[in-house]
Enzyme design. Structure first.
Site, PDB file in Angstrom:
ATOM      1  CB  CYS A 212      -9.835 -15.086 -24.009  1.00  0.00           C
ATOM      2  SG  CYS A 212      -9.752 -13.325 -23.872  1.00  0.00           S
ATOM      3  CG  ASP A 213      -8.418 -17.544 -26.888  1.00  0.00           C
ATOM      4  OD1 ASP A 213      -9.580 -17.763 -26.515  1.00  0.00           O
ATOM      5  OD2 ASP A 213      -8.130 -16.707 -27.757  1.00  0.00           O
TER       6      ASP A 213
ATOM      7  CB  CYS B 171      -7.429 -12.460 -25.446  1.00  0.00           C
ATOM      8  SG  CYS B 171      -7.984 -12.408 -23.739  1.00  0.00           S
TER       9      CYS B 171
END
Ligand code: NAP
Length: 350
Positions: A172-173, A169
């Protein structure tokens, strides 16, 4: 007393279903999933996959604009802290859209439990449903809307470096310090891979988009974006054979193998983002519904959300390995609510 309808899942399908079911006076109960480390790792936190994306440019009704005021005036203040509202002009983001949908369901009286479903028993009526924390609920009708999760390559070295440079992701990261101004690898050739590569190019020094064929599967507009991005280099006809790294630094590179000859080479990179498709979240069903060969729940009647068990309906990506869009997910969520309502009425249960 048994519930009229329990909805399992909290992506666009789950909330669309809840909005329609609430407005039909079915008083639905939604299990939206648990907020847990395991769900974080698997990408199965509440609000689904859209909650892990940035701007959603193709959801009808939200052209680029100043949405912040509208969102702040719509979503209950107690939820506002849980996600970021962009103040500049923008297309609605995944988290904004999902919180709007959830709020809309709440406004019509939907009840929500923030927990996973551990198992179900569809062999008796009313159906029995048990949550991870042990809550037991009976329901006349059930809608499964648990979506799908990202796949990994399945390499031992990939597992070893999860959260230390390996991710599924980018949104997300990707903004983490370890991924800034360094080379990164994205694996895959679909819209997700191209989207992740484009997103990561904002932070990385270069993004290698590694694809096993010589043609991307992604849509034309996405391909154009990647091809015209000077920081994205597409590595055709290659697969990642091993993730390289050590305890101190995490990921330091990948070993690439050619798919057209025997060539192998190492590429330096501080992160690898896997975007190679999805697996439906159906483990808790323990095979009680018919699935297709890829494990997606089978719709047993055309243009209906019926499954192989009467009174159990499926909506969204958990039953759709073909369209997999937010809008189709929401559409089938609506269909599932109408199907459940009509089935309950025809069965004299509501
Ligand atoms: P996808 O379209 O199924 O693409 C998966 C990609 O991963 C394919 O290119 C596939 O290669 C590759 N792949 C699969 N297994 C692999 C393996 N073991 N090793 C190496 N490569 C592997 O999945 P997706 O990109 O997640 O997209 C899913 C759906 O969501 C699509 O309908 C897409 O349009 C949609 N989506 C839309 C947007 C958007 O519009 N903004 C963004 C993301 C996703 P092959 O091509 O060789 O099969």
């Amino acid at each position: 007393m048994a519930e009229n309808v329990v909805i399992i899942g909290s992506g666009p399908a789950g909330w669309a279903c809840a909005i329609y079911a609430s407005r039909a006076n079915l008083n639905p109960l939604v299990f939206e999933g648990a907020i847990s480390q395991e769900n974080y790792q698997n990408g199965t936190l509440p609000l689904g996959q859209l909650n892990l994306t940035t701007e959603v440019e193709n959801y009808p009704g939200f052209p680029n604009g100043e949405l912040a005021g509208y969102i702040r005036s719509s979503v209950d203040e107690k939820y506002i802290n849980g996600f970021q509202i962009l103040d500049e002009k923008h297309a609605v983001t995944g988290p904004e859209l999902m919180n709007l949908m959830r709020q809309q369901a709440v406004n019509f009286g939907t009840r929500i439990i923030t927990d996973d479903i551990q198992d179900v028993n569809f062999s008796e009526r009313p159906f029995q449903i048990r949550s991870a924390s042990g809550e037991e609920v009976e329901a006349h009708a059930v809608v499964i809307a648990t979506g799908a999760r990202a796949n990994y390559l399945g390499l031992e070295s990939e597992d070893q470096f999860k959260n230390r440079g390996v991710s599924a992701c980018a949104v997300c990261d990707g903004a983490l310090p370890r991924f800034r101004d360094v080379p990164l690898v994205v694996v895959g050739g679909g819209d997700s891979a191209v989207e992740e590569a484009t997103y990561l190019s904002k932070f990385a020094s270069v993004v290698y988009l590694v694809h096993r064929r010589d043609q991307l599967r992604a849509s034309k507009i996405m391909i154009d974006r990647a091809v015209n991005d000077p920081k994205i280099e597409i590595v055709w006809n290659h697969v990642v054979e091993e993730v390289l790294g050590d305890d101190e630094h995490g990921v330091t590179g990948v070993r690439l193998g050619s798919t057209v000859d025997d060539a192998v080479r190492d590429v330096e990179a501080s992160g690898m983002f896997v975007a190679i498709g999805h697996t439906p979240n159906t483990l808790f069903l323990d095979g009680q519904l018919e699935m297709n060969e890829a494990g997606y729940i089978k719709w047993t009647e055309s243009f209906r959300t019926n499954t192989s068990v009467e009174g159990v309906f499926a909506a969204g990506d958990v039953a759709d390995d073909y369209y997999r869009q937010a809008i189709t997910s929401a559409g089938t969520g609506c269909m599932a609510a109408l199907d459940a309502e009509r089935w309950l009425a025809a069965s004299g249960l509501h």
